[in-house]
Design an enzyme around this catalytic site. Structure first.
Site, PDB file in Angstrom:
ATOM      1  N   ASP A   1      24.261 -13.576 -24.355  1.00 50.46           N
ATOM      2  CA  ASP A   1      23.081 -14.455 -24.326  1.00 50.46           C
ATOM      3  C   ASP A   1      22.999 -15.217 -22.999  1.00 50.46           C
ATOM      4  O   ASP A   1      21.970 -15.822 -22.692  1.00 50.46           O
ATOM      5  CB  ASP A   1      23.145 -15.471 -25.486  1.00 50.46           C
TER       6      ASP A   1
ATOM      7  N   GLN B   1      23.533 -16.446 -33.297  1.00 54.08           N
ATOM      8  CA  GLN B   1      22.103 -16.718 -33.457  1.00 54.08           C
ATOM      9  C   GLN B   1      21.865 -18.215 -33.661  1.00 54.08           C
ATOM     10  O   GLN B   1      22.469 -18.827 -34.529  1.00 54.08           O
ATOM     11  CB  GLN B   1      21.570 -15.906 -34.653  1.00 54.08           C
TER      12      GLN B   1
ATOM     13  N   LYS C   1      17.886  -7.069 -33.769  1.00 53.17           N
ATOM     14  CA  LYS C   1      18.941  -6.869 -32.760  1.00 53.17           C
ATOM     15  C   LYS C   1      19.949  -5.816 -33.219  1.00 53.17           C
ATOM     16  O   LYS C   1      20.325  -4.920 -32.458  1.00 53.17           O
ATOM     17  CB  LYS C   1      19.644  -8.207 -32.478  1.00 53.17           C
TER      18      LYS C   1
END
Ligand code: NDP
Length: 305
Positions: A117, A94, A50
């Site tokens: 997200d 994460q 990422k």
């Protein structure tokens, strides 16, 4: 018969090219902060990819890594400080987080407009109401694969196996928005094959290697495999992989100790489906590309562009 392979590679690249062009146009560098806790090797790989992709596309990226024993209060402090920074447009924590951390409280602390997200209840609610929202990357990637492969969604019966907040539920909302007729299945569904066999579009997001077999698939259906599982048992390989694929897979198990398999049995899907996303090389590649797209979207929305 052999299914058409819906490769994620070209589609992911096209999306990343669009993002890089957009970044060039808006005249500032959107910023993405990625928060990682502990030493989970898979998380380290995902975060690395990422961060690298963010920079490749001309954006700013910050990787904040904390030890396993970080406290809830410390993490909340980190999110709060990222929320208040003007150079940070997207915040991603994460998952999974260590057991002593209340994951939900951390995710809900992220400002909805920086929630790239798409897990914040505000974005979930907006998505379910059909309003503009930051949408979870993996299901959004599935929609891109379908659309960019020229597969009609409107009026089709889409069956999703899995109802997680990360994949199954948002997937259902997105397919509904595209005017599919949507059925969601889960571990308590009775006679799963009789339902999945009704699918024009079958999405598997279960977390069990090769779970969806030929008996679950209608002849010529489009099968989207979201699953990512490690298979290390050599004796399972002949059941999962075609004769052509088998040597490569066995070599991977020997070399790395595992090979990646989705939630669909690839050998049987190739025989029965009309189109199929491979693992690796399918949906997984779209997740990072859609995160990049969400970061630029978040940057533009926050600045009213
Ligand atoms: P979860 O474990 O959160 O959810 C799994 C879902 O599958 C649950 O809803 C569960 O039902 C359902 N399920 C489990 N067993 C069965 C069964 N026997 N029959 C029918 N349904 C069943 O997983 P995620 O949604 O987070 O992930 C799903 C898969 O997608 C995993 O393989 C994961 O690795 C992969 N993934 C891939 C991503 C990518 O980038 N490509 C990103 C995120 C996930 P119930 O609710 O009743 O328990």
């Amino acid at each position: 018969m052999s299914a058409k392979i819906l490769s994620g590679k070209e589609i992911a690249q096209a999306i990343k090219d669009d993002v890089a062009a957009e970044v060039g146009k808006i005249g500032f560098r959107p910023g993405l902060a990625v928060v990682r806790v502990g030493e989970d090797p898979a998380s380290a790989v995902y975060v690395g990819s990422k961060v690298r992709t963010t920079e490749e596309l001309g954006m700013y990226s910050e990787h904040l890594h904390f030890a396993d024993d970080v406290t809830q209060q410390e993490l909340l402090g980190v999110v709060s400080s990222l929320n208040s920074r003007d150079d940070i447009d997207g915040i991603l924590v994460q998952l999974p987080l260590p057991k002593h951390i209340d994951e939900r409280e951390i995710l809900e602390a992220i400002l909805p407009e920086k929630d790239v997200d798409g897990f914040h209840p505000m974005n979930v609610g907006r998505l379910s109401q059909g309003q503009k929202a930051l949408v979870p990357c993996t299901p959004a990637g599935v929609i891109e694969i379908l659309k960019r492969s020229g597969i009609d969604i409107a009026g089709k019966h889409a069956v999703i196996v899995g109802r997680s907040n990360i994949v199954g539920k948002p997937m259902a909302m997105l397919l509904l928005q595209e005017n599919a007729t949507v059925t969601i299945c889960h571990s308590r569904t009775v006679d799963l094959p009789s339902i999945t066999r009704q699918a024009d579009i079958l999405v598997a997001a279960i977390g069990r290697a090769g779970f969806i077999r030929g008996e679950h698939i209608r002849e010529d259906a489009v099968v989207i495999d979201v699953g990512i599982n490690n298979v290390s048992d050599v004796s399972l390989a002949p059941e999962l992989f075609s004769e052509e694929d088998l040597p490569k897979r066995l070599a991977a198990i020997e070399k790395r100790g595992f090979t990646l398999v989705g939630d669909v049995n690839p050998k049987e899907a190739m025989e029965k489906a009309g189109a199929f996303t491979p693992v690796p090389g399918g949906v997984g590649l779209l997740t990072v590309a859609m995160l990049m797209k969400n970061t630029v979207e978040a940057a533009k929305m926050r600045r009213g562009i």
